[in-house]
Design a protein around this motif. Structure first.
Motif, short mmCIF file in Angstrom:
data_model
loop_
_atom_site.label_atom_id
_atom_site.label_comp_id
_atom_site.label_asym_id
_atom_site.label_seq_id
_atom_site.Cartn_x
_atom_site.Cartn_y
_atom_site.Cartn_z
N HIS A 169 0.74 -1.15 0.14
CA HIS A 169 -0.07 -0.03 -0.01
C HIS A 169 0.85 1.14 -0.19
CE1 HIS A 169 -2.63 -3.21 1.67
NE2 HIS A 169 -3.70 -2.56 1.11
N THR A 170 0.22 2.27 -0.59
CA THR A 170 0.95 3.60 -0.74
C THR A 170 0.81 4.34 0.57
OG1 THR A 170 -1.01 4.85 -1.59
CG2 THR A 170 0.61 3.56 -3.14
N VAL A 171 1.57 5.33 0.87
CA VAL A 171 1.49 6.05 2.18
C VAL A 171 -0.08 6.50 2.48
CG1 VAL A 171 2.06 8.32 3.41
CG2 VAL A 171 3.79 6.99 2.12
N ASN A 172 -0.64 7.03 1.35
CA ASN A 172 -2.14 7.41 1.78
C ASN A 172 -3.06 6.21 1.88
OD1 ASN A 172 -1.62 10.31 1.50
ND2 ASN A 172 -1.90 10.21 -0.84
N GLU A 173 -2.68 5.11 1.22
CA GLU A 173 -3.48 3.91 1.44
C GLU A 173 -3.41 3.28 2.94
OE1 GLU A 173 -3.60 2.49 -3.09
OE2 GLU A 173 -2.08 1.72 -1.66
N LEU A 174 -2.08 3.52 3.43
CA LEU A 174 -1.71 3.08 4.77
C LEU A 174 -2.54 3.90 5.84
CD1 LEU A 174 2.07 2.83 4.67
CD2 LEU A 174 0.55 1.08 4.94
N TYR A 175 -2.61 5.33 5.55
CA TYR A 175 -3.36 6.00 6.37
C TYR A 175 -4.96 5.87 6.47
CZ TYR A 175 -3.19 10.57 9.07
OH TYR A 175 -3.39 11.49 10.45
N ALA A 176 -5.46 5.73 5.37
CA ALA A 176 -6.85 5.33 5.09
C ALA A 176 -7.19 4.11 5.83
CB ALA A 176 -7.30 5.39 3.63
N LEU A 177 -6.42 2.86 5.50
CA LEU A 177 -6.60 1.70 6.23
C LEU A 177 -6.64 1.89 7.76
CD1 LEU A 177 -4.63 -1.03 4.26
CD2 LEU A 177 -6.92 -0.98 5.39
N THR A 178 -5.72 2.83 8.35
CA THR A 178 -5.77 2.97 9.62
C THR A 178 -7.07 3.46 10.46
OG1 THR A 178 -3.26 3.70 9.54
CG2 THR A 178 -4.73 4.11 11.67
N PHE A 179 -7.72 4.29 9.69
CA PHE A 179 -8.91 4.68 10.11
C PHE A 179 -10.06 3.76 10.06
CE2 PHE A 179 -6.65 8.85 10.09
CZ PHE A 179 -6.70 9.08 11.35
N ILE A 180 -9.94 2.97 8.69
CA ILE A 180 -11.00 2.07 8.38
C ILE A 180 -11.15 0.97 9.25
CG2 ILE A 180 -11.73 0.37 6.57
CD1 ILE A 180 -10.70 2.34 4.41
N LEU A 181 -10.04 0.58 9.62
CA LEU A 181 -9.94 -0.63 10.66
C LEU A 181 -10.56 -0.30 11.94
CD1 LEU A 181 -6.25 -2.21 10.19
CD2 LEU A 181 -8.67 -2.95 9.08
N ARG A 182 -10.45 0.85 12.24
CA ARG A 182 -11.26 1.36 13.55
C ARG A 182 -12.82 1.34 13.48
NH1 ARG A 182 -7.19 6.28 14.74
NH2 ARG A 182 -5.32 5.12 15.10
#
Length: 309
Positions: free
Chosen positions: A149-162
């Motif tokens: 995953h790219t940097v922005n995808e990492l960040y989006a995933l972080t909040f989605i997992l919550r």
């Protein structure tokens, strides 16, 4: 200004601010005439030539992109810019309305979809109208399809997992995310440090999710590995202490779930740390975090051992 064609103008701005003459910047790399055209964004240069031009004026990519990135809107719809403004004003319902309006556009890039899902996850608005639910499905499918995953995808995933639902990401996918982000990222420049920080945030969210799903012993093992990884490979990141404390918050809760006495000891240390932080800064956010942690620690403590707070 055409945001898609400003590389030369930014180079010229940096060159002039540094007092480097055009002929010196061109050197033997390209002709002064070609450099004039490049700085006017009338022509492009190869990557090899561009790198040499940066060296000619004594800067590196990090210096260049610190000027370039703030002027470039990856999200061409303008959602991100407006959402940031609304976030500053605290008008979160307006962000949801903006998201719906943006998604009605026929051509919405995956980058914009990621930003929208990220914001909606943060403000807890993922179960909106069908257009919002459809966007979430598209984003989740995109993230599931990638091996890295790219940097922005990492960040989006972080909040989605919550905010994730049981059927949206499988347990195996969560494990894959954890294992991928347990691999160290070489953090030797601004961009790699930023990616390392986001990788750690995602790792934290994924381990917490695995614990919530009942894989507690496995989550403990991963959390201990994450703390070891952080200390060994990420001690130069900007928010090192934040990440270290965050992983310990999770580890304390996991060990309390497992009825381990060391969970009580770690919880005591966590609250002691945040008490010292509150005494020093008197920030409302720290007080709210303390209240939330105290409740979670007491709810999970079945050891029969009393806390010291």
């Amino acid at each position: 200004m055409d945001e898609r064609n400003i590389q030369g103008k930014i180079f010229k701005k940096i060159r002039e601010e540094r007092g480097v003459k055009l002929k010196d910047a061109a050197g033997t790399t390209i002709s002064a005439r070609t450099l004039i055209r490049f700085e006017a964004d009338e022509t492009s240069v190869s990557l090899e030539v561009f790198e040499q031009l940066l060296r000619n004026i004594g800067i590196c990519y990090q210096d260049y992109f610190s000027e370039y990135l703030p002027l470039v809107e990856i999200d061409q719809t303008g959602f991100l810019t407006e959402a940031r403004r609304l976030e500053t004003l605290g008008t979160f319902t307006a962000i949801k309305s903006l998201a719906i309006k943006t998604l009605k556009n026929e051509k919405v890039s995956i980058a914009t979809r990621l930003y929208i899902e990220q914001y909606l996850s943060v403000i807890g608005e993922t179960d909106g109208p069908q257009i919002i639910r459809d966007n979430r499905k598209i984003v989740l499918e995109h993230l599931r399809s990638l091996d890295k995953h790219t940097v922005n995808e990492l960040y989006a995933l972080t909040f989605i997992l919550r905010t994730i639902k049981e059927d949206e990401f499988s347990d195996d996918f969560v494990r894959r995310v954890i294992q991928e982000n347990l691999k160290p990222i070489k953090t030797d420049n601004f961009f790699s440090i930023d990616k390392g920080e986001r990788s750690l945030l995602l790792l934290n969210s994924a381990i917490a999710l695995l614990s919530r799903r009942g894989f507690i012993e496995e989550a403990e093992e991963y959390c201990l590995k994450a703390i070891e990884l952080l200390k060994e490979h990420y001690n130069n990141v900007t928010h090192f202490m934040f990440h270290l404390i965050s992983f310990n918050y999770i580890l304390a809760q996991i060990q309390l779930k497992l009825n381990k006495p060391e969970g009580v000891e770690l919880a005591n240390k966590c609250i002691s740390y945040i008490d010292a932080q509150i005494a020093l800064t008197n920030m409302l956010g720290d007080s709210l975090t303390r209240d939330r942690l105290v409740k979670m620690f007491y709810d999970r403590n079945k050891t029969g051992i009393d806390f010291e707070f």
